[in-house]
Design a protein around this motif. Structure first.
Motif, PDB file in Angstrom:
ATOM      1  N   PRO A   1      86.421  43.228  36.887  1.00  0.00           N
ATOM      2  CA  PRO A   1      85.921  41.969  36.539  1.00  0.00           C
ATOM      3  C   PRO A   1      84.757  42.005  35.551  1.00  0.00           C
ATOM      4  CG  PRO A   1      85.108  42.252  38.603  1.00  0.00           C
ATOM      5  CD  PRO A   1      86.381  43.491  38.283  1.00  0.00           C
ATOM      6  N   HIS A   2      84.178  43.245  35.104  1.00  0.00           N
ATOM      7  CA  HIS A   2      82.904  43.247  34.329  1.00  0.00           C
ATOM      8  C   HIS A   2      83.408  43.568  32.887  1.00  0.00           C
ATOM      9  CE1 HIS A   2      81.493  44.756  38.359  1.00  0.00           C
ATOM     10  NE2 HIS A   2      80.811  43.750  38.032  1.00  0.00           N
ATOM     11  N   ASN A   3      84.579  43.102  32.473  1.00  0.00           N
ATOM     12  CA  ASN A   3      84.995  43.291  30.812  1.00  0.00           C
ATOM     13  C   ASN A   3      83.959  42.355  29.983  1.00  0.00           C
ATOM     14  OD1 ASN A   3      87.269  45.292  30.567  1.00  0.00           O
ATOM     15  ND2 ASN A   3      87.895  44.048  32.333  1.00  0.00           N
ATOM     16  N   GLU A   4      83.921  42.487  28.787  1.00  0.00           N
ATOM     17  CA  GLU A   4      83.227  41.723  27.940  1.00  0.00           C
ATOM     18  C   GLU A   4      83.692  41.773  26.547  1.00  0.00           C
ATOM     19  OE1 GLU A   4      79.075  43.860  27.041  1.00  0.00           O
ATOM     20  OE2 GLU A   4      79.191  43.191  29.226  1.00  0.00           O
ATOM     21  N   ALA A   5      83.477  41.012  25.674  1.00  0.00           N
ATOM     22  CA  ALA A   5      83.825  41.210  24.380  1.00  0.00           C
ATOM     23  C   ALA A   5      83.280  42.374  23.542  1.00  0.00           C
ATOM     24  CB  ALA A   5      83.425  39.958  23.394  1.00  0.00           C
ATOM     25  N   ASP A   6      84.228  42.829  22.479  1.00  0.00           N
ATOM     26  CA  ASP A   6      83.995  43.850  21.783  1.00  0.00           C
ATOM     27  C   ASP A   6      82.429  43.667  20.857  1.00  0.00           C
ATOM     28  OD1 ASP A   6      85.532  45.665  22.866  1.00  0.00           O
ATOM     29  OD2 ASP A   6      87.314  45.118  21.480  1.00  0.00           O
ATOM     30  N   GLN A   7      81.665  44.373  20.452  1.00  0.00           N
ATOM     31  CA  GLN A   7      80.623  44.122  19.556  1.00  0.00           C
ATOM     32  C   GLN A   7      80.510  45.016  18.285  1.00  0.00           C
ATOM     33  OE1 GLN A   7      76.991  43.737  21.832  1.00  0.00           O
ATOM     34  NE2 GLN A   7      78.107  43.475  23.711  1.00  0.00           N
ATOM     35  N   SER A   8      79.631  44.952  17.380  1.00  0.00           N
ATOM     36  CA  SER A   8      79.360  45.748  16.276  1.00  0.00           C
ATOM     37  C   SER A   8      77.876  46.294  16.354  1.00  0.00           C
ATOM     38  CB  SER A   8      79.510  44.962  14.893  1.00  0.00           C
ATOM     39  OG  SER A   8      79.309  45.742  13.905  1.00  0.00           O
ATOM     40  N   PHE A   9      77.878  47.512  16.302  1.00  0.00           N
ATOM     41  CA  PHE A   9      76.636  48.419  16.604  1.00  0.00           C
ATOM     42  C   PHE A   9      76.238  48.831  15.283  1.00  0.00           C
ATOM     43  CE2 PHE A   9      78.943  48.490  20.417  1.00  0.00           C
ATOM     44  CZ  PHE A   9      78.253  47.904  21.154  1.00  0.00           C
ATOM     45  N   HIS A  10      75.001  49.311  15.384  1.00  0.00           N
ATOM     46  CA  HIS A  10      73.808  49.747  14.209  1.00  0.00           C
ATOM     47  C   HIS A  10      73.074  50.915  14.585  1.00  0.00           C
ATOM     48  CE1 HIS A  10      74.809  45.471  13.193  1.00  0.00           C
ATOM     49  NE2 HIS A  10      75.063  46.118  12.024  1.00  0.00           N
ATOM     50  N   ILE A  11      72.638  51.881  13.728  1.00  0.00           N
ATOM     51  CA  ILE A  11      71.764  53.093  14.360  1.00  0.00           C
ATOM     52  C   ILE A  11      70.587  52.305  15.000  1.00  0.00           C
ATOM     53  CG2 ILE A  11      70.015  54.536  13.285  1.00  0.00           C
ATOM     54  CD1 ILE A  11      72.477  55.010  11.197  1.00  0.00           C
ATOM     55  N   ASN A  12      70.165  52.984  15.831  1.00  0.00           N
ATOM     56  CA  ASN A  12      68.691  52.593  16.771  1.00  0.00           C
ATOM     57  C   ASN A  12      69.107  51.515  17.668  1.00  0.00           C
ATOM     58  OD1 ASN A  12      67.141  54.343  15.594  1.00  0.00           O
ATOM     59  ND2 ASN A  12      66.483  53.197  13.798  1.00  0.00           N
ATOM     60  N   ASP A  13      70.165  50.835  17.770  1.00  0.00           N
ATOM     61  CA  ASP A  13      70.655  50.188  19.016  1.00  0.00           C
ATOM     62  C   ASP A  13      70.651  50.697  20.168  1.00  0.00           C
ATOM     63  OD1 ASP A  13      71.101  47.967  17.159  1.00  0.00           O
ATOM     64  OD2 ASP A  13      73.452  47.711  17.395  1.00  0.00           O
ATOM     65  N   GLU A  14      70.229  50.050  21.266  1.00  0.00           N
ATOM     66  CA  GLU A  14      70.416  50.434  22.521  1.00  0.00           C
ATOM     67  C   GLU A  14      71.727  50.177  23.090  1.00  0.00           C
ATOM     68  OE1 GLU A  14      66.840  49.335  24.644  1.00  0.00           O
ATOM     69  OE2 GLU A  14      65.697  50.904  23.836  1.00  0.00           O
ATOM     70  N   VAL A  15      72.366  51.123  23.715  1.00  0.00           N
ATOM     71  CA  VAL A  15      73.693  50.686  24.108  1.00  0.00           C
ATOM     72  C   VAL A  15      73.916  51.555  25.555  1.00  0.00           C
ATOM     73  CG1 VAL A  15      74.895  50.215  22.056  1.00  0.00           C
ATOM     74  CG2 VAL A  15      74.837  52.735  22.737  1.00  0.00           C
ATOM     75  N   GLU A  16      74.892  51.211  26.355  1.00  0.00           N
ATOM     76  CA  GLU A  16      75.481  51.862  27.290  1.00  0.00           C
ATOM     77  C   GLU A  16      77.119  51.711  27.371  1.00  0.00           C
ATOM     78  OE1 GLU A  16      74.004  50.183  31.056  1.00  0.00           O
ATOM     79  OE2 GLU A  16      74.888  48.219  30.456  1.00  0.00           O
ATOM     80  N   LEU A  17      77.882  52.604  28.090  1.00  0.00           N
ATOM     81  CA  LEU A  17      79.271  52.431  28.323  1.00  0.00           C
ATOM     82  C   LEU A  17      79.462  51.265  28.854  1.00  0.00           C
ATOM     83  CD1 LEU A  17      80.478  55.822  29.673  1.00  0.00           C
ATOM     84  CD2 LEU A  17      81.063  54.661  27.496  1.00  0.00           C
ATOM     85  N   LYS A  18      80.568  50.395  28.752  1.00  0.00           N
ATOM     86  CA  LYS A  18      80.836  49.243  29.427  1.00  0.00           C
ATOM     87  C   LYS A  18      80.819  49.219  30.921  1.00  0.00           C
ATOM     88  CE  LYS A  18      83.221  46.828  25.466  1.00  0.00           C
ATOM     89  NZ  LYS A  18      84.490  46.499  25.207  1.00  0.00           N
TER      90      LYS A  18
END
Length: 123
Positions: free
Chosen positions: A53-70
């Motif tokens: 149930p934890h699925n979400e929309a894909d996004q576009s990323f840039h250098i220095n963005d903070e992210v994690e695995l879905k």
């Protein structure tokens, strides 16, 4: 059930651990996940997994963005973006790590500062 790259899935026998789909090879689903701060990979048959149930929309990323695995894990910093491939770096408190992921595997990670802007604006 249609599973695609970037989906968050769970193994039907262990629905407690979210896994991020990295690739699909025929009837096999290759998934990435973090065990604490260690990146691991596992392959299951498509019949063994189901959408989380934890699925979400894909996004576009840039250098220095903070992210994690879905599916969760440590906060990582994007150090390079090349098409749909994203190189991320993180630290587990003992060592620095760098790994290439696909954009569809990642989720924007809100920092603590984003969560409480009204408190920060008071100071």
């Amino acid at each position: 059930m249609h599973i695609k790259k970037g989906n968050v899935v769970v193994h039907k026998a262990n629905e407690n651990k979210d896994l991020t789909v990295r690739d699909i090879n025929g009837s096999n689903v290759v998934c990435d996940y973090f065990d604490k701060k260690t990146l691991k990979q596992v392959t299951y048959n498509t019949d063994e997994v189901m959408l989380s149930p934890h699925n979400e929309a894909d996004q576009s990323f840039h250098i220095n963005d903070e992210v994690e695995l879905k599916s969760g894990g440590p906060v990582m910093i994007i150090i390079s973006v090349n098409g749909e491939k994203v190189i991320c770096a993180w630290n587990d408190g003992k060592a620095n790590y760098k790994e290439t992921f696909y954009e569809y595997e990642l989720s924007d990670c809100k920092s603590a500062y984003d969560a409480i802007p009204e408190v920060l604006n008071k100071y």
